[in-house]
Enzyme design. Structure first.
Site, PDB file in Angstrom:
ATOM      1  N   SER A   8       7.447   0.611  -5.802  1.00  0.00           N
ATOM      2  CA  SER A   8       7.416  -0.237  -5.167  1.00  0.00           C
ATOM      3  C   SER A   8       7.415  -1.406  -6.219  1.00  0.00           C
ATOM      4  O   SER A   8       8.372  -1.526  -7.199  1.00  0.00           O
ATOM      5  CB  SER A   8       5.488  -1.186  -4.312  1.00  0.00           C
TER       6      SER A   8
ATOM      7  N   HIS B 196       6.161   3.746   3.022  1.00  0.00           N
ATOM      8  CA  HIS B 196       5.701   3.255   1.804  1.00  0.00           C
ATOM      9  C   HIS B 196       4.282   3.505   1.303  1.00  0.00           C
ATOM     10  O   HIS B 196       3.511   3.722   1.484  1.00  0.00           O
ATOM     11  CB  HIS B 196       5.965   1.815   1.213  1.00  0.00           C
TER      12      HIS B 196
ATOM     13  N   GLU C 240       9.949   3.266   5.755  1.00  0.00           N
ATOM     14  CA  GLU C 240       9.213   2.802   4.752  1.00  0.00           C
ATOM     15  C   GLU C 240       8.106   1.286   5.376  1.00  0.00           C
ATOM     16  O   GLU C 240       7.073   1.528   5.145  1.00  0.00           O
ATOM     17  CB  GLU C 240       9.618   1.877   3.603  1.00  0.00           C
TER      18      GLU C 240
END
Length: 523
Positions: A210, A430, A330
């Protein structure tokens, strides 16, 4: 298996394939290593040498918003047995302090002759939150199974690391990129000291999830980071463009106004308690339509001279082999199924709900109609998550891979499709790749589960990461051949309980959003 993969990579992949989670049994033995700053004492745990809380930079409190400094040398051994505090931030990550420039090391041994590959992890949380003081980022499985040295790094975040003050006061020339300079100082520490921990300073891989991946994409084109790492892996983290200096100044003014500080009196920032600085982060962003104020790296023409991947891939990073990955779903991690955006979602309100979440200027009704053609069996909820993932989370990775392919630079692209049997409705959100890549599927907070499917997916991903750290090529005996990414085939490794290669997955979605300009969120 591709050429150039040595026997140690094959053995490491085989070891990863047989990995099973096991409880940590800390032994009382200690180990002493002499760094260039001074001697430090760590622990021997299950045969690994572990050092937690190694200082790589001075306390930043007396130097708020300035470049970090290496610590002065010391003579007596310093204990490196416990994690140090993380950067102050909103939310809870345990102990925090402005004195947060510390790193952690896991190594199979401290012989300087070992010359093991080095894997340096940079945490996510955008540029505002996060820490490596979490069991998910524990380096013991990678170090033990892969015969590598693992380093995890904390650094300054949010306003402490990225508040751009240079246009308001020349006394703060580095303020917009101070957090990036912390990471550069940590990588300099690795270069100068990792051999004493059995690592090879000429074989350093950075990897980050990330915001950590975004920081890496930025470092690849930062002149001060040149030569400090030799492979790069971004995990759901892209940085196509940095924040412009004018927008960054507007954000700084909004933040200062929230704190009640006149821009002509910036010395007052040094007088405030750090908790007050964190409370000031609640100010609304003057650029983005919603959310708190954004902080991130700034195109300041001082530390950062151009955008990372605009108008093309920064030439500085082209010789560095790069692996880029994203999760299939995600945005399921960002937009919960109980949130207002998706509660009561149906065909009548789908376009209106999508509009603010796509983050690009495209007719949402058109997006819905195209997705209903692409995936006629999808529900409104499935289309919502597919479209938001493709338009905002995945799009940046596509651009970065395309720009490297245009330049002929080595890039390997992957997509994680693994769905935890424990929460199949969440898809592949995610953050799923963190426990799979670290082998920490049994850690608290892991979304992967610990069953046979999770172990198989983790073994495959760990093998690829270890091979890449060793050779700059992720191919290993547990994978089908993984070609480099090019624009003719767009070969993408799909990671699941088994792995396979697909050419140009989600092609229709890629072409749909390629019709409109992409703007890096936050910039």
């Amino acid at each position: 298996m591709s050429g150039g993969v040595d026997r140690r990579t094959v053995l490491a992949a085989a070891a990863a394939a047989t990995w099973m989670p096991s409880p940590l049994r800390a032994a009382p033995a200690s180990v002493l290593v002499r760094t260039r700053s001074g001697p430090i004492r760590g622990l021997v745990e299950d045969g690994l040498h572990v050092f937690r809380g190694i200082r790589y930079g001075q306390d930043t409190r007396p130097r708020r918003f300035l470049a970090p400094l290496a610590p002065p040398p010391w003579q007596d051994p310093v204990a490196a047995t416990d994690f140090a505090p993380s950067c102050p931030q909103k939310g809870s990550v345990g102990a925090t302090s402005e004195d947060c420039l510390f790193l952690n090391v896991w190594t199979p041994g401290v012989s300087t002759a070992a010359r093991r590959p080095v894997m340096v992890y940079i945490h996510g949380g955008a540029y505002s939150t996060g820490s490596v003081v979490t069991p998910l980022n524990d380096g013991r499985h990678l170090a033990a199974q892969g015969d590598v040295v693992v380093v995890t790094v904390n650094h300054r975040l949010n306003a402490l690391g990225y508040l751009y003050l240079a246009r308001l006061d020349p006394r703060f020339p580095d303020s917009g990129n101070a957090g990036q300079l912390d990471l550069i100082l940590a990588l300099q520490w690795v270069r100068d000291n990792v051999a004493a921990f059995g690592g090879d300073p000429g074989k350093v891989m950075v990897f980050g999830q990330s915001g950590g991946g975004a920081k890496i994409a930025t470092l690849m084109g930062t002149p001060a980071a040149r030569g400090l790492f030799h492979r790069a892996t971004t995990m759901s983290g892209q940085q196509v463009t940095a924040s412009g200096p004018l927008n960054a100044t507007m954000r700084a003014r909004a933040y200062l106004d929230r704190l009640g500080i006149d821009p002509s009196r910036l010395e007052r920032l040094g007088e405030l308690p750090v908790q007050r600085l964190i409370e000031g982060l609640d100010v609304s962003d003057p650029i983005l339509p919603s959310g708190g104020v954004y902080f991130g790296p700034v195109l300041d023409q001082h530390i950062l001279l151009r955008h990372p991947f605009y108008p093309d891939a920064n030439p500085q990073g082209l010789p560095i082999p790069m692996m880029l990955g994203n999760m299939h779903d995600e945005t399921r991690a960002f937009i919960g199924e109980g949130s207002a955006a998706v509660r009561g979602l149906d065909w009548d309100n789908l376009a209106a709900r999508l509009a603010p979440e796509l983050r690009v200027d495209i007719l949402p009704d058109y997006v819905v109609s195209r997705y209903r053609t692409f995936y006629p069996r999808h529900t409104p909820l499935e289309i919502f998550y597919a479209a938001t993932t493709a338009s905002r989370s995945w799009r940046g990775q596509v651009i970065e891979a395309e720009e490297r392919a245009k330049a002929g630079a080595p890039a390997f692209v992957y997509q994680v499709d693994y769905v935890s049997p424990q929460a199949p409705m969440r898809g592949t959100p995610h953050g799923m790749d963190i426990p799979l890549a670290f082998g920490t599927i049994d850690a608290p907070g892991s979304p992967s589960g610990t069953g046979p499917a999770a172990r198989a997916a983790s073994a495959i991903m760990m093998g690829a990461y270890l091979a890449f750290a060793r050779s700059g090529d992720p191919n290993h005996s547990g994978l089908p051949h993984w070609p480099k990414y090019d624009l003719s085939k767009r070969a993408t490794m799909i990671f699941d309980r088994a792995a396979h290669v697909e050419n140009d997955p989600r092609r229709a979605e890629r072409l749909l959003f390629a019709q409109v300009p992409y703007i890096q969120p936050g910039t």
